[in-house]
Every structure is written in structure tokens, then in C-alpha cells.
Scaffold this motif. Structure first.
Motif, PDB file in Angstrom:
ATOM      1  N   ILE A  58     -53.628 -57.269  21.059  1.00  0.00           N
ATOM      2  CA  ILE A  58     -52.366 -57.435  21.780  1.00  0.00           C
ATOM      3  C   ILE A  58     -51.372 -56.348  21.385  1.00  0.00           C
ATOM      4  O   ILE A  58     -50.644 -55.814  22.233  1.00  0.00           O
ATOM      5  CB  ILE A  58     -51.773 -58.834  21.506  1.00  0.00           C
ATOM      6  N   VAL A  59     -51.334 -56.017  20.095  1.00  0.00           N
ATOM      7  CA  VAL A  59     -50.452 -54.940  19.627  1.00  0.00           C
ATOM      8  C   VAL A  59     -50.794 -53.646  20.356  1.00  0.00           C
ATOM      9  O   VAL A  59     -49.904 -52.912  20.801  1.00  0.00           O
ATOM     10  CB  VAL A  59     -50.577 -54.749  18.099  1.00  0.00           C
ATOM     11  N   PHE A  60     -52.078 -53.352  20.471  1.00  0.00           N
ATOM     12  CA  PHE A  60     -52.513 -52.127  21.143  1.00  0.00           C
ATOM     13  C   PHE A  60     -52.079 -52.114  22.611  1.00  0.00           C
ATOM     14  O   PHE A  60     -51.537 -51.117  23.107  1.00  0.00           O
ATOM     15  CB  PHE A  60     -54.030 -51.992  21.043  1.00  0.00           C
ATOM     16  N   LEU A  61     -52.309 -53.221  23.310  1.00  0.00           N
ATOM     17  CA  LEU A  61     -51.965 -53.289  24.731  1.00  0.00           C
ATOM     18  C   LEU A  61     -50.458 -53.219  24.941  1.00  0.00           C
ATOM     19  O   LEU A  61     -49.967 -52.490  25.820  1.00  0.00           O
ATOM     20  CB  LEU A  61     -52.523 -54.575  25.341  1.00  0.00           C
ATOM     21  N   TYR A  62     -49.707 -53.966  24.122  1.00  0.00           N
ATOM     22  CA  TYR A  62     -48.254 -54.056  24.288  1.00  0.00           C
ATOM     23  C   TYR A  62     -47.560 -52.744  23.925  1.00  0.00           C
ATOM     24  O   TYR A  62     -46.835 -52.168  24.744  1.00  0.00           O
ATOM     25  CB  TYR A  62     -47.731 -55.198  23.422  1.00  0.00           C
ATOM     26  N   GLN A  63     -47.793 -52.260  22.720  1.00  0.00           N
ATOM     27  CA  GLN A  63     -47.105 -51.037  22.294  1.00  0.00           C
ATOM     28  C   GLN A  63     -47.664 -49.811  23.004  1.00  0.00           C
ATOM     29  O   GLN A  63     -46.926 -48.850  23.244  1.00  0.00           O
ATOM     30  CB  GLN A  63     -47.208 -50.875  20.777  1.00  0.00           C
ATOM     31  N   GLY A  64     -48.936 -49.850  23.354  1.00  0.00           N
ATOM     32  CA  GLY A  64     -49.499 -48.751  24.125  1.00  0.00           C
ATOM     33  C   GLY A  64     -48.843 -48.634  25.485  1.00  0.00           C
ATOM     34  O   GLY A  64     -48.501 -47.539  25.940  1.00  0.00           O
ATOM     35  N   MET A 107     -49.964 -41.776  21.287  1.00  0.00           N
ATOM     36  CA  MET A 107     -50.647 -43.052  21.052  1.00  0.00           C
ATOM     37  C   MET A 107     -51.147 -43.185  19.612  1.00  0.00           C
ATOM     38  O   MET A 107     -51.598 -44.252  19.208  1.00  0.00           O
ATOM     39  CB  MET A 107     -51.826 -43.190  22.017  1.00  0.00           C
ATOM     40  N   ILE A 108     -51.089 -42.085  18.843  1.00  0.00           N
ATOM     41  CA  ILE A 108     -51.600 -42.138  17.477  1.00  0.00           C
ATOM     42  C   ILE A 108     -50.888 -43.204  16.647  1.00  0.00           C
ATOM     43  O   ILE A 108     -51.497 -43.891  15.826  1.00  0.00           O
ATOM     44  CB  ILE A 108     -51.476 -40.752  16.786  1.00  0.00           C
ATOM     45  N   ALA A 109     -49.577 -43.375  16.899  1.00  0.00           N
ATOM     46  CA  ALA A 109     -48.810 -44.367  16.142  1.00  0.00           C
ATOM     47  C   ALA A 109     -49.299 -45.781  16.449  1.00  0.00           C
ATOM     48  O   ALA A 109     -49.305 -46.653  15.573  1.00  0.00           O
ATOM     49  CB  ALA A 109     -47.329 -44.244  16.465  1.00  0.00           C
ATOM     50  N   VAL A 110     -49.708 -46.023  17.686  1.00  0.00           N
ATOM     51  CA  VAL A 110     -50.210 -47.336  18.082  1.00  0.00           C
ATOM     52  C   VAL A 110     -51.511 -47.645  17.340  1.00  0.00           C
ATOM     53  O   VAL A 110     -51.712 -48.762  16.840  1.00  0.00           O
ATOM     54  CB  VAL A 110     -50.441 -47.404  19.605  1.00  0.00           C
ATOM     55  N   PHE A 111     -52.385 -46.649  17.251  1.00  0.00           N
ATOM     56  CA  PHE A 111     -53.649 -46.840  16.535  1.00  0.00           C
ATOM     57  C   PHE A 111     -53.401 -47.116  15.051  1.00  0.00           C
ATOM     58  O   PHE A 111     -54.089 -47.937  14.437  1.00  0.00           O
ATOM     59  CB  PHE A 111     -54.539 -45.608  16.702  1.00  0.00           C
ATOM     60  N   VAL A 112     -52.409 -46.409  14.477  1.00  0.00           N
ATOM     61  CA  VAL A 112     -52.067 -46.631  13.070  1.00  0.00           C
ATOM     62  C   VAL A 112     -51.577 -48.059  12.875  1.00  0.00           C
ATOM     63  O   VAL A 112     -51.955 -48.741  11.911  1.00  0.00           O
ATOM     64  CB  VAL A 112     -51.000 -45.619  12.600  1.00  0.00           C
ATOM     65  N   ASN A 113     -50.727 -48.535  13.794  1.00  0.00           N
ATOM     66  CA  ASN A 113     -50.195 -49.897  13.693  1.00  0.00           C
ATOM     67  C   ASN A 113     -51.316 -50.931  13.785  1.00  0.00           C
ATOM     68  O   ASN A 113     -51.378 -51.888  12.995  1.00  0.00           O
ATOM     69  CB  ASN A 113     -49.175 -50.126  14.794  1.00  0.00           C
ATOM     70  N   CYS A 114     -52.230 -50.726  14.714  1.00  0.00           N
ATOM     71  CA  CYS A 114     -53.360 -51.652  14.852  1.00  0.00           C
ATOM     72  C   CYS A 114     -54.236 -51.627  13.604  1.00  0.00           C
ATOM     73  O   CYS A 114     -54.699 -52.673  13.125  1.00  0.00           O
ATOM     74  CB  CYS A 114     -54.193 -51.281  16.076  1.00  0.00           C
ATOM     75  N   GLY A 115     -54.447 -50.419  13.064  1.00  0.00           N
ATOM     76  CA  GLY A 115     -55.248 -50.297  11.851  1.00  0.00           C
ATOM     77  C   GLY A 115     -54.612 -51.011  10.677  1.00  0.00           C
ATOM     78  O   GLY A 115     -55.312 -51.632   9.856  1.00  0.00           O
ATOM     79  N   ALA A 116     -53.280 -50.954  10.593  1.00  0.00           N
ATOM     80  CA  ALA A 116     -52.564 -51.625   9.500  1.00  0.00           C
ATOM     81  C   ALA A 116     -52.713 -53.142   9.599  1.00  0.00           C
ATOM     82  O   ALA A 116     -52.890 -53.830   8.587  1.00  0.00           O
ATOM     83  CB  ALA A 116     -51.086 -51.241   9.528  1.00  0.00           C
ATOM     84  N   VAL A 117     -52.651 -53.665  10.825  1.00  0.00           N
ATOM     85  CA  VAL A 117     -52.817 -55.110  11.033  1.00  0.00           C
ATOM     86  C   VAL A 117     -54.218 -55.544  10.620  1.00  0.00           C
ATOM     87  O   VAL A 117     -54.394 -56.559   9.927  1.00  0.00           O
ATOM     88  CB  VAL A 117     -52.551 -55.476  12.509  1.00  0.00           C
ATOM     89  N   ILE A 118     -55.219 -54.774  11.025  1.00  0.00           N
ATOM     90  CA  ILE A 118     -56.605 -55.123  10.691  1.00  0.00           C
ATOM     91  C   ILE A 118     -56.839 -55.020   9.183  1.00  0.00           C
ATOM     92  O   ILE A 118     -57.435 -55.915   8.566  1.00  0.00           O
ATOM     93  CB  ILE A 118     -57.579 -54.198  11.448  1.00  0.00           C
ATOM     94  N   ALA A 119     -56.353 -53.925   8.572  1.00  0.00           N
ATOM     95  CA  ALA A 119     -56.539 -53.734   7.127  1.00  0.00           C
ATOM     96  C   ALA A 119     -55.849 -54.842   6.340  1.00  0.00           C
ATOM     97  O   ALA A 119     -56.426 -55.402   5.391  1.00  0.00           O
ATOM     98  CB  ALA A 119     -55.991 -52.368   6.715  1.00  0.00           C
ATOM     99  N   GLY A 120     -54.612 -55.175   6.728  1.00  0.00           N
ATOM    100  CA  GLY A 120     -53.890 -56.253   6.051  1.00  0.00           C
ATOM    101  C   GLY A 120     -54.603 -57.579   6.190  1.00  0.00           C
ATOM    102  O   GLY A 120     -54.670 -58.373   5.238  1.00  0.00           O
ATOM    103  N   SER A 121     -55.157 -57.816   7.374  1.00  0.00           N
ATOM    104  CA  SER A 121     -55.877 -59.073   7.608  1.00  0.00           C
ATOM    105  C   SER A 121     -57.116 -59.168   6.727  1.00  0.00           C
ATOM    106  O   SER A 121     -57.409 -60.224   6.156  1.00  0.00           O
ATOM    107  CB  SER A 121     -56.286 -59.176   9.082  1.00  0.00           C
ATOM    108  N   VAL A 122     -57.852 -58.068   6.615  1.00  0.00           N
ATOM    109  CA  VAL A 122     -59.062 -58.054   5.784  1.00  0.00           C
ATOM    110  C   VAL A 122     -58.716 -58.332   4.323  1.00  0.00           C
ATOM    111  O   VAL A 122     -59.393 -59.110   3.641  1.00  0.00           O
ATOM    112  CB  VAL A 122     -59.798 -56.705   5.909  1.00  0.00           C
ATOM    113  N   ILE A 123     -57.640 -57.711   3.841  1.00  0.00           N
ATOM    114  CA  ILE A 123     -57.199 -57.941   2.459  1.00  0.00           C
ATOM    115  C   ILE A 123     -56.814 -59.407   2.261  1.00  0.00           C
ATOM    116  O   ILE A 123     -57.186 -60.047   1.269  1.00  0.00           O
ATOM    117  CB  ILE A 123     -56.012 -57.026   2.110  1.00  0.00           C
ATOM    118  N   GLY A 124     -56.060 -59.946   3.219  1.00  0.00           N
ATOM    119  CA  GLY A 124     -55.643 -61.349   3.129  1.00  0.00           C
ATOM    120  C   GLY A 124     -56.823 -62.293   3.111  1.00  0.00           C
ATOM    121  O   GLY A 124     -56.865 -63.258   2.351  1.00  0.00           O
ATOM    122  N   LEU A 125     -57.826 -62.015   3.956  1.00  0.00           N
ATOM    123  CA  LEU A 125     -59.016 -62.852   4.008  1.00  0.00           C
ATOM    124  C   LEU A 125     -59.833 -62.756   2.720  1.00  0.00           C
ATOM    125  O   LEU A 125     -60.407 -63.733   2.251  1.00  0.00           O
ATOM    126  CB  LEU A 125     -59.882 -62.441   5.208  1.00  0.00           C
TER     127      LEU A 125
END
Length: 236
Positions: free
Chosen positions: A168-174, A1-19
Motif C-alpha cells: 500500500i505504501v508503494f501504491l500510495y506514495q508512488g 521513485m527511489i525514495a518510495v522503494f527505500v520507504n517500502c524497504g524500511a517497512v519490510i526490514a523493520g517488520s522482519v526485525i520485529g518478527l
């Protein structure tokens, strides 16, 4: 599941940068960012859609799936989930990084479109299988990088709802990762190609929405995935 957490973290980090950058640019520049994000999304979707194995499967799946989704109002239900998350997290107040009602209204749409964008496609499916069965995280890690950059443009164009798509990424890919051992025997190269093509068509729809060419209820076409699976498995 570590890869799923990394993917979710990337989405959140990218969103923060974009905002962060979105708040510091003019309305005209914001429009340009949304247009650029729309163009890139359309190109990405077309590349994926062209991987179809049988165009008849994709055509029938999208048409019939769209009808089913419309009857079930899937798009509306996901939008309601987005609105619920907004009320839950911000108690009806203006969302952070917004400068008025526009971004506040876009929360649910950003959540909806980003959720579809980050979950459809071969990398989600194959990457989750490899992570669950072979403990090979390379595909999901690569997807995480791509999702992070897409999240920057999406958040800059549509707002903070993009970050919440990580749920949703976490639930789906998890779920795919945990079920990978069970469902892997049913997954073939043809099936992956068909699902990728259908996902690509939906990503094109998201791009069209970003370009304000037409408002398409993209999530209503999600049943197309189930129909694609049935076509591939039952019709040989």
C-alpha cells in the motif's frame, strides 16, 4: 521513485526485525510490546491531530467520512484484501513467525492498521511532492527511518501482516510522486495541516485498537481526507 522503494524497504526490514524478536519473547512480554506500541501511536496521533487549522473541518470530515466509509464498508474491503494476500502467499497455512491461530488471524488487521499508519500524515504528502517535483528525497528518507522503527513495534505486536503494508505504501506514495507535478498547485499549507490533523485522529484510533480499549474500524474514516480537501478548497 527511489525514495518510495527505500520507504517500502524500511517497512519490510523493520517488520522482519520485529518478527524476529517477537518469536523469542513470552506472551506477557508480547502484551507489553503491544501496549507500548499503542501508547506511542496515540501520542504520535495526538501530536498530528493538534495541527488542525479549523477544528470544524476536522469534526465534520471525520463524522461524515465515517458514515460514508461505514456505508461503503472500506474497512471490511481492506481486511478482505489482507485475507486474500495471506491466502495467496501462504495458501491458507500458518504464517511464518506465528505460533498458533492468533497471529494468523491478526494478519489482515496488521496489514490494515499498518497501511493506514504509514500512509497518513504530512510527511507522506509533502515528501512525495518534493521527491517528484524537486528530486528532494530527504523527507521520505526521514519518514523511512521512522516507519522502520514503527514497523518493528507493530510487527512485534501484530504479526507479519505489517510487512505487507509495504504494498500500500508503494501504491500510495508512488501515485503521489508521479502525480505531484499535476496536483501541487492545489496544495496549500492549510490543506496539509488539515490532512495531517485528520490523519492524526486516525492514528489515535489505531493506538486505541492496539491498547484493546475499543475496536475501531479505522479505514472507514478514510473518506474524511476527501472531505477535508473539499472544505479547504471550496470554503475560503
Amino acid at each position: 521513485m527511489i525514495a518510495v522503494f527505500v520507504n517500502c524497504g524500511a517497512v519490510i526490514a523493520g517488520s522482519v526485525i520485529g518478527l524476529f524478536f517477537a518469536r523469542r519473547i513470552t506472551e506477557e512480554m508480547s502484551s507489553h510490546i503491544q501496549t507500548a506500541a499503542g501508547i506511542v501511536t496515540v501520542i504520535l496521533g495526538i501530536q498530528m491531530a493538534m495541527q488542525y487549522h479549523n477544528i470544524v473541518y476536522m469534526t465534520l470530515s471525520l463524522i461524515a467520512g465515517g458514515i460514508i466509509g461505514c456505508l461503503c464498508d472500506i474497512d471490511g474491503k481492506i481486511l478482505k484484501l489482507g485475507n486474500f494476500l495471506q491466502r495467496l502467499c501462504f495458501h491458507g497455512k500458518e504464517t511464518p513467525f506465528s505460533e498458533g491461530d492468533g497471529n494468523s488471524r491478526n494478519f489482515a488487521y496488521a496489514f490494515l492498521n499498518a497501511s493506514v499508519l504509514f500512509c497518513v500524515g504530512a510527511m507522506s504528502i509533502v515528501g512525495s511532492f518534493k521527491a517528484g517535483v524537486e528530486k528532494d528525497y530527504s523527507i521520505i528518507f526521514t519518514k523511512s527511518i521512522l516507519d522502520g522503527f514503527m514497523a518493528i513495534s507493530f510487527a512485534g505486536a501484530m504479526g507479519i501482516g505489517t510487512a505487507f503494508s509495504a504494498i500500500i505504501v508503494f501504491l500510495y506514495q508512488g501515485a503521489l510522486t508521479l502525480l505531484s507535478v499535476v496536483i501541487q498547485p492545489y496544495v496549500s499549507q492549510v490543506l496539509i495541516e488539515e490532512l495531517t490533523a485528520a490523519g492524526g485522529a486516525m492514528i489515535v484510533m489505531i493506538g486505541i485498537n492496539l491498547l484493546n480499549l475499543k475496536k475501531i474500524k479505522t479505514a472507514n474514516f478514510l473518506p474524511a481526507f476527501i472531505l477535508e480537501i473539499l472544505f479547504v478548497i471550496l470554503i475560503k
